[in-house]
Design an enzyme around this catalytic site. Structure first.
Site, PDB file in Angstrom:
ATOM      1  CE  LYS A 133      -5.897 -39.840   8.678  1.00 34.52           C
ATOM      2  NZ  LYS A 133      -6.705 -40.833   8.141  1.00 34.52           N
ATOM      3  CG  ASP A 176      -6.591 -39.364  12.719  1.00 33.64           C
ATOM      4  OD1 ASP A 176      -6.007 -40.688  12.957  1.00 33.64           O
ATOM      5  OD2 ASP A 176      -7.446 -39.182  12.002  1.00 33.64           O
TER       6      ASP A 176
HETATM    7  O1  C5P Z   1     -10.047 -40.157  18.019  1.00 32.78           O
HETATM    8  P1  C5P Z   1     -11.260 -39.400  17.405  1.00 32.78           P
HETATM    9  O2  C5P Z   1     -11.981 -38.235  17.899  1.00 32.78           O
HETATM   10  O3  C5P Z   1     -10.680 -39.002  15.805  1.00 32.78           O
HETATM   11  O4  C5P Z   1     -12.137 -40.662  16.944  1.00 32.78           O
HETATM   12  C1  C5P Z   1     -13.265 -40.542  16.246  1.00 32.78           C
HETATM   13  C2  C5P Z   1     -14.075 -41.683  16.327  1.00 32.78           C
HETATM   14  O5  C5P Z   1     -13.641 -42.780  15.503  1.00 32.78           O
HETATM   15  C3  C5P Z   1     -13.997 -42.485  17.811  1.00 32.78           C
HETATM   16  O6  C5P Z   1     -15.049 -41.918  18.659  1.00 32.78           O
HETATM   17  C4  C5P Z   1     -14.335 -43.819  17.603  1.00 32.78           C
HETATM   18  O7  C5P Z   1     -15.617 -44.154  17.325  1.00 32.78           O
HETATM   19  C5  C5P Z   1     -13.758 -43.965  16.168  1.00 32.78           C
HETATM   20  N1  C5P Z   1     -12.211 -44.557  16.489  1.00 32.78           N
HETATM   21  C6  C5P Z   1     -11.956 -45.739  16.724  1.00 32.78           C
HETATM   22  N2  C5P Z   1     -10.606 -46.221  16.895  1.00 32.78           N
HETATM   23  C7  C5P Z   1      -9.670 -45.496  16.787  1.00 32.78           C
HETATM   24  C8  C5P Z   1      -9.698 -44.134  16.377  1.00 32.78           C
HETATM   25  C9  C5P Z   1     -11.151 -43.719  16.075  1.00 32.78           C
HETATM   26  O8  C5P Z   1     -12.599 -46.621  17.035  1.00 32.78           O
HETATM   27  N3  C5P Z   1      -8.446 -46.007  17.006  1.00 32.78           N
END
Ligand code: C5P
Length: 309
Positions: A18, A148
């Protein structure tokens, strides 16, 4: 001859990378995530996951030549294994599966490669064991795995809200041509978000909306889309990695309509006016010493089955 009723021995699923055409980021929430208003697009760079019932759980890896297998998290930390554990627990089954993972999506690159593997794993498990999970359940499991991952199931072009996990498909009649330049050195998503907090301590609670981008998408005109691309994580990513700013300028000098950091980076993407335009940008960037320069078009489908002979 009807043979489709038996459970398959193995199932292969393809899931796309993506990019974010718009990434509006609001002030950090109490749970540590940031509210997003984003427009995702799935582009034609893929990981394939083949799942087979096996006597133990593990991953067998094959990578594109621009990916260092050492950069891929070990099985115990790999999001594909987390996805497998989650869907297995949800279905109440025991047993083990082997994942053969063919990776072409850059690792830690801001292109949701891990999320693609997780989405593919959920679908593969459901089909391999005939669980019959609804789309709704698959999307819920996906959201538990990462912000994602739901988009990796949906694909196409879609708006993402919440922390990115609330996905709404968008009408996108265009065929957009992208050049992607991965970086040898990954960038950690949490680090980039933390740097956003440092650089913008007074960020608004509500993330920026993609109003102009939505009408540009509907127009199908690359130049219009180029003017409306937006990424609130680009400043923080370039502050951490100034080489990305230099790369974006270079790509634009070589004829790209617009260069942009992909998500939290470090992959940079370049919108081009056509496939020929993309080839010209590739040639220019290779001439400037970037040996890994990829072309991909979007939008493409979300995670889907591959029927292998
Ligand atoms: O959701 P995911 O595991 O992909 O997110 C990884 C990290 O990215 C989270 O722990 C956070 O630190 C950051 N993140 C965030 N806000 C989001 C998505 C991700 O702060 N909307």
């Amino acid at each position: 001859m009807v043979t489709a009723l038996r459970s398959p021995v193995s199932v292969s699923v393809r899931a796309a990378a993506k990019i974010n055409l718009h990434l509006g980021v609001g002030a950090v929430r109490a749970d540590g995530f940031h509210p997003l208003d984003t427009v995702y697009q799935a582009i034609g760079l893929y990981d394939d996951v083949t799942m087979t019932a096996h006597h133990h759980t593990g991953i067998v890896l094959e990578t594109a030549d621009y990916i260092d297998p050492a950069d891929i998290p070990s099985a115990s930390e790999n999001i594909a294994i987390r996805a497998l554990d989650l869907v297995r627990a949800h279905s109440g089954r025991d047993g083990h599966e082997r994942l053969d993972l063919i990776k072409s999506i850059p690792v830690a690159g801001g292109m949701a490669g891990g999320s693609a593997d997780a989405a593919a794993t959920l679908l593969a498990y459901d089909r391999l064991h005939g669980c019959g999970l609804s789309d709704e359940v698959l999307l819920e499991l996906a959201a538990e795995l990462g912000s994602d991952v739901p988009f990796s199931l949906v694909g196409g072009t879609a708006r993402g809200r919440g922390r990115g996990e609330l996905v709404q498909p968008l009408d996108d009649q265009g065929t957009w041509w992208w050049v992607a330049v991965p970086s040898r050195l990954g960038l950690s998503t949490p680090d980039v978000y933390r740097h956003f907090d440092r650089l913008f301590p007074h960020a608004l609670a509500e993330p920026a909306e993609p109003a102009d981008l939505l009408s540009a998408l509907a127009s199908g005109e690359p130049l219009r889309l180029a003017r409306t691309l937006h990424n609130d994580l680009q400043g923080p990513a370039i502050d951490l990695r100034p080489d990305l700013g230099i790369l974006i300028e270079r790509g634009e000098r070589e004829g790209a309509l617009r260069g942009l950091v992909s998500g939290s980076g470090p992959t940079c993407i370049f919108l081009c006016d056509s496939l020929d335009g993309a080839h010209a940008v590739v040639a220019g960037l290779r001439g400037a010493g970037h040996d890994v320069v990829l072309i991909a078009n979007g939008p493409v489908a979300g995670a889907h089955f591959l029927e292998l002979p």
